[in-house]
Design an enzyme around this catalytic site. Structure first.
Site, PDB file in Angstrom:
ATOM      1  N   GLU A  81     100.988   9.859   5.862  1.00 58.62           N
ATOM      2  CA  GLU A  81     101.848   9.071   6.743  1.00 58.62           C
ATOM      3  C   GLU A  81     102.579   9.999   7.703  1.00 58.62           C
ATOM      4  OE1 GLU A  81     103.284   5.147   4.299  1.00 58.62           O
ATOM      5  OE2 GLU A  81     104.484   6.959   4.037  1.00 58.62           O
ATOM      6  N   CYS A  82     102.474   9.730   8.986  1.00 57.98           N
ATOM      7  CA  CYS A  82     103.202  10.449  10.027  1.00 57.98           C
ATOM      8  C   CYS A  82     102.991  11.960   9.887  1.00 57.98           C
ATOM      9  CB  CYS A  82     104.680  10.064  10.015  1.00 57.98           C
ATOM     10  SG  CYS A  82     105.514  10.408  11.572  1.00 57.98           S
ATOM     11  N   GLY A  83     103.988  12.721   9.409  1.00 57.10           N
ATOM     12  CA  GLY A  83     103.800  14.150   9.248  1.00 57.10           C
ATOM     13  C   GLY A  83     102.645  14.489   8.324  1.00 57.10           C
TER      14      GLY A  83
END
Length: 436
Positions: free
Chosen positions: A327-329
């Protein structure tokens, strides 16, 4: 029976978090059992709440969650003496289009639960106008009740007197006034506050905030303004499916943005979670059946991640036979490369073709509704997932099969579709709940 309050403000950056932490610790020091919640999608503040109260805090979100889910989450406060819900942004700030049970505004939670609002007002550069703002917030929505205000960053006794007189004329209670006090300022970085787990002195800072607020705020009056509350029996809880039975979860300063309610829901469904640290060059547990890389600050540690051979090799080996999701990073680290703020390109794990850059920063912020076009751990094609995206990276390449059709809160299609390649999947949004 617990007493419930919402801590809100006219805008961000006024002092909601500091006041929430200070009240929670001050009441705890008096022997009261305090439970905190965070209204909205901010995933950093609950960790501060937990330090202040000694109890886990979770997010409640009217855009992503239905009323039954929110009631089930807040029911953990049934054994507390005081329940505090810290708001996000301004009291009525949400999105233009209604979600599951509201727009994501703090006011939705206040009205839904029947808890009065304590406003933090910063009258810097103002005097009587601060009362006009407070009165406007009080009268804006009939179902939201204002308990009173706490003034923050008061410049002088004369300044305080002017503001207090105006608020008194408007019939608004003033619980206290806080002079400027740099010692209780919480450090920040580009995605919000520096995380609680990264601050060795956070307990002392909260103690000082509690002492300072107790000196300047009538804690008994604030407590008397709270509404006696007992949770309603929820017909059902949050709709969350664990990504697997045994979950290897990346967890350190670079991978720490994960919603507490998600981890609790996974465990409640029978999943087992083992953590590992990519920054310590650890590989995921070989006995796990899925690996999950949450967001965080990989851009601050990109060189170290790139050099951690055991982590990168172990993750690639894991992905040969079992699913890995970021997720994201975490999504960025699953990609081919990440360029940091200085323009240095760092090789990532290469499980996906994604390339991102922080050299030219651009903020991506908002709720996301994703219709999966391909499976990801715990969810099949066609599932509708609600989440929130907040980062400053620029996509240089996103060549793999799109994971989903992703819309923002207005219904507009966005380019951050997420990706799938083999056993690896990733999204820029953090999952909050699945539509029923």
């Amino acid at each position: 029976m617990a007493a419930g309050l919402v801590i809100s403000a006219p805008a961000s950056g006024v002092g909601k978090t500091t006041l929430t932490l200070a009240l929670a610790r001050a009441w705890r020091n008096r022997g009261l059992n305090v439970q905190c919640f965070k209204s909205g999608p901010d995933y950093i503040d609950p960790a501060f709440h937990a330090v202040a109260t000694g109890r886990a805090s979770v997010n409640v979100d009217s855009w992503a969650m239905d009323r039954a889910a929110i009631e089930q989450l807040v029911s953990r406060g049934s054994d507390a003496d005081v329940v505090l819900a810290e708001g996000s942004m301004g009291l009525f700030d949400g999105v233009a289009t209604r979600g599951v049970s509201g727009t994501g505004a703090t006011a939705d939670i206040a009205e839904m639960l029947g808890w009065p609002v304590v406003l933090v007002i910063d009258p810097s550069g103002q005097a009587q106008t601060a009362a006009a703002i407070a009165a406007g917030l009080r009268d804006y929505r009939a179902g939201v009740r204002l308990a009173g205000v706490v003034l923050n960053r008061i410049a002088s006794p004369r300044h305080e007197d002017l503001v207090r007189r105006a608020l008194d004329d408007a019939g608004i209670a003033v619980f206290g006034a806080l002079p400027r006090h740099a010692e209780i300022s919480l450090p920040k970085r580009h995605l919000g506050l520096v995380q609680a787990e990264e601050q060795a002195e956070i307990g002392k800072l909260i103690d000082e905030a509690a002492r300072f607020v107790a000196e300047h705020v009538d804690l008994d009056a604030v407590l008397r303004s709270a509404t006696a509350w007992s949770p309603q029996a929820a017909a059902r809880g949050l709709n969350v499916t664990p990504p697997g039975q045994r979950i290897a979860l990346a967890r350190d300063a670079a991978f720490s943005f994960v919603y507490p309610h998600m981890l609790e829901a996974w465990r409640s469904a029978g999943a087992e979670i083992s953590t590992f640290s990519p920054l310590a060059d650890e590989a995921p547990d070989a006995s796990a059946d899925v690996c999950w890389l949450p967001g965080g600050y990989p851009e601050l540690h990109a060189g170290r991640i790139a050099g951690n051979v055991r982590f990168r090799g172990g993750l690639r080996a894991f992905a040969e036979t079992r699913p890995v999701h970021g997720e994201c990073g975490g999504y960025m680290v699953l990609g081919t490369a990440l360029t940091d703020a200085d323009g240095v390109r760092h090789e990532m794990t290469g499980l996906l073709g994604l390339e991102t850059s922080f050299a030219t920063r651009r903020m991506h912020l908002g709720y996301r509704l994703a219709a999966l076009a391909a499976p990801m751990p715990g969810h099949q094609p066609g599932a509708r997932l609600r989440g929130h995206e907040f980062h400053y990276s620029t996509i240089l390449a996103q060549p793999d099969t799109p994971l989903a059709v992703v819309h923002d809160a207005t219904g507009a299609v966005i380019a951050e579709t997420g990706s799938r390649r083999g056993q690896a999947t990733g999204t820029f949004f953090h999952l909050i709940a699945e539509d029923r």
